[in-house]
Design an enzyme around this catalytic site. Structure first.
Site, short mmCIF file in Angstrom:
data_model
loop_
_atom_site.label_atom_id
_atom_site.label_comp_id
_atom_site.label_asym_id
_atom_site.label_seq_id
_atom_site.Cartn_x
_atom_site.Cartn_y
_atom_site.Cartn_z
N ASP A 85 12.78 30.01 -8.28
CA ASP A 85 14.03 29.78 -7.57
C ASP A 85 14.26 28.28 -7.32
O ASP A 85 14.98 27.92 -6.40
CB ASP A 85 13.94 30.49 -6.20
CG ASP A 85 15.23 31.21 -5.87
OD1 ASP A 85 16.08 31.29 -6.75
OD2 ASP A 85 15.35 31.67 -4.72
N CYS A 117 20.32 53.04 -15.91
CA CYS A 117 21.17 53.54 -14.81
C CYS A 117 21.84 54.86 -15.15
O CYS A 117 22.09 55.68 -14.26
CB CYS A 117 22.25 52.52 -14.46
SG CYS A 117 21.60 51.08 -13.59
N CYS A 177 26.96 50.64 -0.96
CA CYS A 177 27.06 49.26 -0.47
C CYS A 177 28.00 49.20 0.73
O CYS A 177 29.17 49.57 0.63
CB CYS A 177 27.56 48.34 -1.58
SG CYS A 177 27.81 46.66 -0.99
N CYS A 234 28.89 40.35 -0.09
CA CYS A 234 27.50 40.83 -0.08
C CYS A 234 26.82 40.39 1.22
O CYS A 234 26.83 39.20 1.57
CB CYS A 234 26.79 40.28 -1.30
SG CYS A 234 25.03 40.61 -1.30
N CYS A 289 21.27 48.70 -1.53
CA CYS A 289 21.38 49.07 -2.95
C CYS A 289 20.01 49.40 -3.54
O CYS A 289 19.90 50.20 -4.46
CB CYS A 289 22.09 47.98 -3.75
SG CYS A 289 21.25 46.40 -3.79
N CYS A 321 18.31 53.32 -4.66
CA CYS A 321 18.10 53.38 -6.12
C CYS A 321 16.95 54.33 -6.47
O CYS A 321 15.83 54.16 -5.99
CB CYS A 321 17.80 51.98 -6.66
SG CYS A 321 17.55 51.98 -8.44
#
Ligand code: SF4
Length: 378
Positions: free
Chosen positions: A146, A201, A211, A227, A257, A261
């Site tokens: 990052d 998916c 969300c 977000c 999210c 999942c």
């Protein structure tokens, strides 16, 4: 962090790649290898995302595009990318959900409950590079976590570490999405892994549907401006009033999210003790955190990613969450007490929280009145 390269033509790179995988495992890293090339489809997706303004105030995303789209510019001579996955998950989905669903508790994204991953993963990548040097002698390498404009999901997908889900995170079919990614760029001609081309998916849209702010505006597209991770961590301004009630008790990041999942039933429990929860952050009340003075915030979050957002942004996020919690006299008093010393940013959110508390108090008192009275006289 580079070393003088020497003649490495005698090295068996197929054998070395296998050893790198094994040494990675010893460091709790799952390794994939690819070339420093970003596929055209990812470049187009980035351009479209920026053109739509979905990056919000993250202006850095519009800069250094040459490096972002061509990682070899980041490290001269780079011909291989060793992509690494480090699992961070430390608890059960049930316990995460039970805290998320308790409006008096603070919800902190599960990746941020322990020590800052940047240093940990960078240090693991460095150890891996030094282990390779032990085997073959000096070569050129540079670790990234990052820390530079690098399209880590695209590279990891190319390196066979998983597919990109509709929520835009990388998913490994045997490890879900609860992991960090880092890269070691190097000048070794290592054999590459097969890219993960198949998206797992299928017809699922669970992350899009759940969300809280509807930030996944289309499959594989997140509008960062909506977000909650962006709002609570990256964005340091006044949060739009229409979004505040939707944020609930999420004060640092958001996992909705990922929690929904189905692939995360395969999440791996982290083997890294530094990711263990500190200060009971996985089960702590909003009011307890609201009482922390700035020096306590700094002390408790020494070495934590949460320290990066600073005390005022932290207070802003907490004020919103307290506004979303059910009315209590204690909450109202705590908010009022903080007003005289609050900065304009925090003050604005405290005023909003007090209005929300007043609405909640009214609803609660109406509930205490018998129905026949409210029907007849109110
Ligand atoms: S929740 Fe469903 S749609 Fe979203 S990333 Fe996971 S599998 Fe894909």
């Amino acid at each position: 962090m580079t070393n003088q390269s020497k003649n490495l033509t005698d090295v068996d790179y197929t054998d070395l790649a296998q050893k790198i995988r094994r040494w990675g495992e010893e460091l709790h890293l799952t390794i994939g290898i690819t070339r420093p090339v970003i596929p055209q489809s990812h470049q187009q997706a980035l351009n479209d995302w920026l053109a739509n303004g979905y990056h919000g105030e993250m202006h850095f995303m519009t800069q250094h595009q040459q490096q972002r789209l061509n990682p070899s510019v980041l490290h001269e001579g780079c011909i291989s990318v060793i992509s690494a996955r480090l699992d961070y998950w430390t608890e059960t989905k049930q316990s995460a959900l039970s805290h998320l669903q308790n409006p008096q508790k603070a919800y902190i994204s599960r990746y941020a409950l322990g020590r800052d991953y940047h240093k940990i993963l960078r240090s693991q990548l460095k150890k891996l590079a030094l282990r390779i040097e032990q085997e073959i002698g000096p070569f050129q390498w540079r670790p990234f976590v990052d820390s530079a404009p690098i399209m880590e999901h695209a590279l990891a997908q190319q390196a066979g570490l998983g597919f990109i889900g509709k929520h835009t995170l990388l998913i490994h079919p045997k490890a879900g999405s609860t992991f960090f990614l880092g890269e070691l760029l190097c000048d070794l001609p290592l054999p590459t892994d097969e890219a993960t081309d198949h998206c797992g998916c299928g017809p699922c849209t669970s992350c899009i549907d759940i969300c809280p702010t509807q930030a996944i505006v289309a499959p594989f597209t997140v509008d960062a401006r909506r977000c909650i991770s962006y709002l609570t961590i990256e964005y340091d301004g006044v949060i739009d009033e229409s979004l505040r009630p939707l944020m609930g008790n999420r004060i640092y990041g958001c996992d909705d999210c990922q929690l929904t999942c189905p692939w995360n039933k395969f999440s791996k429990t982290s083997q890294v003790s530094d990711f263990s929860t500190r200060h009971q952050l996985n089960d702590i009340s909003l009011l307890t955190l609201w009482q922390w003075r700035e020096d306590e915030f700094l002390r408790h979050f020494e070495g934590s990613p949460i320290r990066r957002i600073g005390y005022q942004q932290w207070r802003r996020n907490l004020a919103i969450a307290l506004g979303n919690s059910p009315y209590t006299r204690e909450t109202e008093q705590a908010l009022k007490l903080a007003l005289p010393n609050a900065t304009p940013l925090v003050s604005e959110h405290i005023h909003w929280a007090l209005q929300q508390q007043a609405k909640s108090a009214k609803t609660q008192s109406l509930r205490e009145i018998p129905v026949w009275v409210t029907k007849s006289y109110l």
